[in-house]
Design a protein around this motif. Sequence first.
Motif, PDB file in Angstrom:
ATOM      1  N   ALA A 228       0.962  -1.305  -0.157  1.00 11.27           N
ATOM      2  CA  ALA A 228      -0.122   0.052  -0.013  1.00 11.27           C
ATOM      3  C   ALA A 228       1.008   1.353   0.125  1.00 11.27           C
ATOM      4  O   ALA A 228       1.722   1.306   0.848  1.00 11.27           O
ATOM      5  CB  ALA A 228      -0.976   0.149   1.257  1.00 11.27           C
ATOM      6  N   PHE A 229       0.469   2.250  -0.951  1.00  8.09           N
ATOM      7  CA  PHE A 229       1.264   3.556  -1.195  1.00  8.09           C
ATOM      8  C   PHE A 229       0.738   4.618  -0.298  1.00  8.09           C
ATOM      9  O   PHE A 229      -0.405   4.715  -0.380  1.00  8.09           O
ATOM     10  CB  PHE A 229       1.344   3.802  -2.611  1.00  8.09           C
ATOM     11  CG  PHE A 229       2.750   2.733  -3.001  1.00  8.09           C
ATOM     12  CD1 PHE A 229       2.221   1.629  -3.753  1.00  8.09           C
ATOM     13  CD2 PHE A 229       3.900   3.201  -3.331  1.00  8.09           C
ATOM     14  CE1 PHE A 229       3.304   0.791  -4.309  1.00  8.09           C
ATOM     15  CE2 PHE A 229       4.952   2.469  -3.972  1.00  8.09           C
ATOM     16  CZ  PHE A 229       4.571   1.086  -4.449  1.00  8.09           C
ATOM     17  N   GLY A 230       1.521   5.459   0.074  1.00  6.91           N
ATOM     18  CA  GLY A 230       0.784   6.945   0.604  1.00  6.91           C
ATOM     19  C   GLY A 230       0.518   7.601  -0.649  1.00  6.91           C
ATOM     20  O   GLY A 230       0.903   7.152  -1.868  1.00  6.91           O
ATOM     21  N   LYS A 231       0.299   8.879  -0.699  1.00  4.44           N
ATOM     22  CA  LYS A 231      -0.267   9.745  -1.861  1.00  4.44           C
ATOM     23  C   LYS A 231       1.060  10.402  -2.369  1.00  4.44           C
ATOM     24  O   LYS A 231       0.865  10.893  -3.313  1.00  4.44           O
ATOM     25  CB  LYS A 231      -1.348  10.730  -1.261  1.00  4.44           C
ATOM     26  CG  LYS A 231      -0.658  11.865  -0.136  1.00  4.44           C
ATOM     27  CD  LYS A 231      -1.759  12.802   0.043  1.00  4.44           C
ATOM     28  CE  LYS A 231      -1.367  13.597   1.149  1.00  4.44           C
ATOM     29  NZ  LYS A 231      -0.050  14.629   0.614  1.00  4.44           N
ATOM     30  N   GLY A 232       2.146  10.400  -1.555  1.00  2.00           N
ATOM     31  CA  GLY A 232       3.441  10.951  -2.142  1.00  2.00           C
ATOM     32  C   GLY A 232       3.592  12.308  -1.747  1.00  2.00           C
ATOM     33  O   GLY A 232       2.712  12.900  -1.331  1.00  2.00           O
ATOM     34  N   ASN A 233       4.947  12.592  -1.607  1.00  2.00           N
ATOM     35  CA  ASN A 233       5.388  14.080  -1.374  1.00  2.00           C
ATOM     36  C   ASN A 233       5.983  14.503  -2.531  1.00  2.00           C
ATOM     37  O   ASN A 233       7.240  14.042  -2.711  1.00  2.00           O
ATOM     38  CB  ASN A 233       6.256  14.170   0.016  1.00  2.00           C
ATOM     39  CG  ASN A 233       5.331  13.941   1.163  1.00  2.00           C
ATOM     40  OD1 ASN A 233       5.641  12.944   2.089  1.00  2.00           O
ATOM     41  ND2 ASN A 233       4.337  14.618   1.377  1.00  2.00           N
ATOM     42  N   GLN A 234       5.907  15.713  -2.893  1.00  2.00           N
ATOM     43  CA  GLN A 234       6.894  16.531  -4.038  1.00  2.00           C
ATOM     44  C   GLN A 234       7.830  17.033  -3.178  1.00  2.00           C
ATOM     45  O   GLN A 234       7.564  18.009  -2.191  1.00  2.00           O
ATOM     46  CB  GLN A 234       5.758  17.521  -4.817  1.00  2.00           C
ATOM     47  CG  GLN A 234       6.784  17.999  -5.791  1.00  2.00           C
ATOM     48  CD  GLN A 234       7.208  17.252  -6.695  1.00  2.00           C
ATOM     49  OE1 GLN A 234       6.339  16.463  -7.368  1.00  2.00           O
ATOM     50  NE2 GLN A 234       8.490  17.256  -7.112  1.00  2.00           N
ATOM     51  N   VAL A 235       9.071  17.043  -3.587  1.00  2.00           N
ATOM     52  CA  VAL A 235      10.122  17.544  -2.937  1.00  2.00           C
ATOM     53  C   VAL A 235      10.700  18.558  -3.875  1.00  2.00           C
ATOM     54  O   VAL A 235      11.152  18.244  -4.898  1.00  2.00           O
ATOM     55  CB  VAL A 235      11.430  16.482  -2.534  1.00  2.00           C
ATOM     56  CG1 VAL A 235      12.545  17.125  -2.014  1.00  2.00           C
ATOM     57  CG2 VAL A 235      10.826  15.625  -1.034  1.00  2.00           C
ATOM     58  N   VAL A 236      10.862  19.831  -3.351  1.00  2.00           N
ATOM     59  CA  VAL A 236      11.535  20.782  -4.230  1.00  2.00           C
ATOM     60  C   VAL A 236      12.807  21.179  -3.605  1.00  2.00           C
ATOM     61  O   VAL A 236      12.697  21.823  -2.447  1.00  2.00           O
ATOM     62  CB  VAL A 236      10.560  21.821  -4.542  1.00  2.00           C
ATOM     63  CG1 VAL A 236      11.205  22.862  -5.432  1.00  2.00           C
ATOM     64  CG2 VAL A 236       9.335  21.327  -5.250  1.00  2.00           C
ATOM     65  N   VAL A 237      14.039  21.183  -4.247  1.00  2.00           N
ATOM     66  CA  VAL A 237      15.279  21.499  -3.768  1.00  2.00           C
ATOM     67  C   VAL A 237      15.636  22.722  -4.440  1.00  2.00           C
ATOM     68  O   VAL A 237      15.621  22.845  -5.581  1.00  2.00           O
ATOM     69  CB  VAL A 237      16.502  20.472  -3.758  1.00  2.00           C
ATOM     70  CG1 VAL A 237      17.648  20.923  -3.141  1.00  2.00           C
ATOM     71  CG2 VAL A 237      16.014  19.115  -3.165  1.00  2.00           C
ATOM     72  N   ILE A 238      15.736  23.954  -3.734  1.00  2.00           N
ATOM     73  CA  ILE A 238      15.839  25.189  -4.280  1.00  2.00           C
ATOM     74  C   ILE A 238      17.440  25.610  -4.289  1.00  2.00           C
ATOM     75  O   ILE A 238      18.054  25.371  -3.251  1.00  2.00           O
ATOM     76  CB  ILE A 238      15.211  26.261  -3.104  1.00  2.00           C
ATOM     77  CG1 ILE A 238      13.650  26.007  -3.397  1.00  2.00           C
ATOM     78  CG2 ILE A 238      15.379  27.520  -3.872  1.00  2.00           C
ATOM     79  CD1 ILE A 238      13.184  26.538  -2.201  1.00  2.00           C
ATOM     80  N   PRO A 239      17.740  25.801  -5.185  1.00  2.00           N
ATOM     81  CA  PRO A 239      19.475  26.088  -5.542  1.00  2.00           C
ATOM     82  C   PRO A 239      19.789  27.376  -4.733  1.00  2.00           C
ATOM     83  O   PRO A 239      19.167  28.117  -4.376  1.00  2.00           O
ATOM     84  CB  PRO A 239      19.475  26.203  -6.989  1.00  2.00           C
ATOM     85  CG  PRO A 239      18.399  26.022  -7.729  1.00  2.00           C
ATOM     86  CD  PRO A 239      17.165  25.946  -6.792  1.00  2.00           C
TER      87      PRO A 239
END
Lengths: 115, 114
Positions: free
Chosen positions: B103-114
């Motif tokens: 079973a998967f979670g809904k997911g997290n978008q990770v944004v790494v800012i330069p």
Amino acid sequence: EAGVAQSPRYKIIEKRQSVAFWCNPISGHATLYWYQQILGQGPKLLIQFQNNGVVDDSQLPKDRFSAERLKGVDSTLKIQPAKLEDSAVYLCASSLEYENTGELFFGEGSRLTVL
Amino acid sequence: AQSVAQPEDQVNVAEGNPLTVKCTYSVSGNPYLFWYVQYPNRGLQFLLKYITGDNLVKGSYGFEAEFNKSQTSFHLKKPSALVSDSALYFCAVRDGTGNNRLAFGKGNQVVVIP
């Protein structure tokens, strides 16, 4: 080692039409999975095969979805007739054995748009 | 039935800073826990897993995760984030007592800012 192959990568159809997706798992992998990934959600298991037998299809909408893995290798997922809410990415995955501890290897997915 | 919660929709972090992606789970038996990463227009890739043993597990690309049974959590961490870590991260769980469904979670978008 070749990965999980899926085709087509993209498909656009109108509602009530039919569509089929194909998957070839990694060689030697006995277990094959089809997942549905709707935008903004995590993948949801549709069906799981162990060799050519179905292990879990409890979340497959059987009135319109069907899947087969006749020779225990590649698999086809069919939707007939398609509805608007079937728009999603259909992910195929495979794993070495039917066991709880191994990771799944995913294909790149087939993106379906139903208009 | 097993389930996963990933409470945050998006995680923003500056490059070089520590990255944490949160995950809590629910199972009826012992959990088998996994993290996967998804880059745009690609399939999911396995990062790491916890089955048994040491609560801190190390995986690909410098990621690690800590299993905490009392808090039913399995947070993903990286000491120093890279711009190339920007992706969608999924936590997943299997029930170790027999139900083989992942079973998967809904997911997290990770944004790494330069």
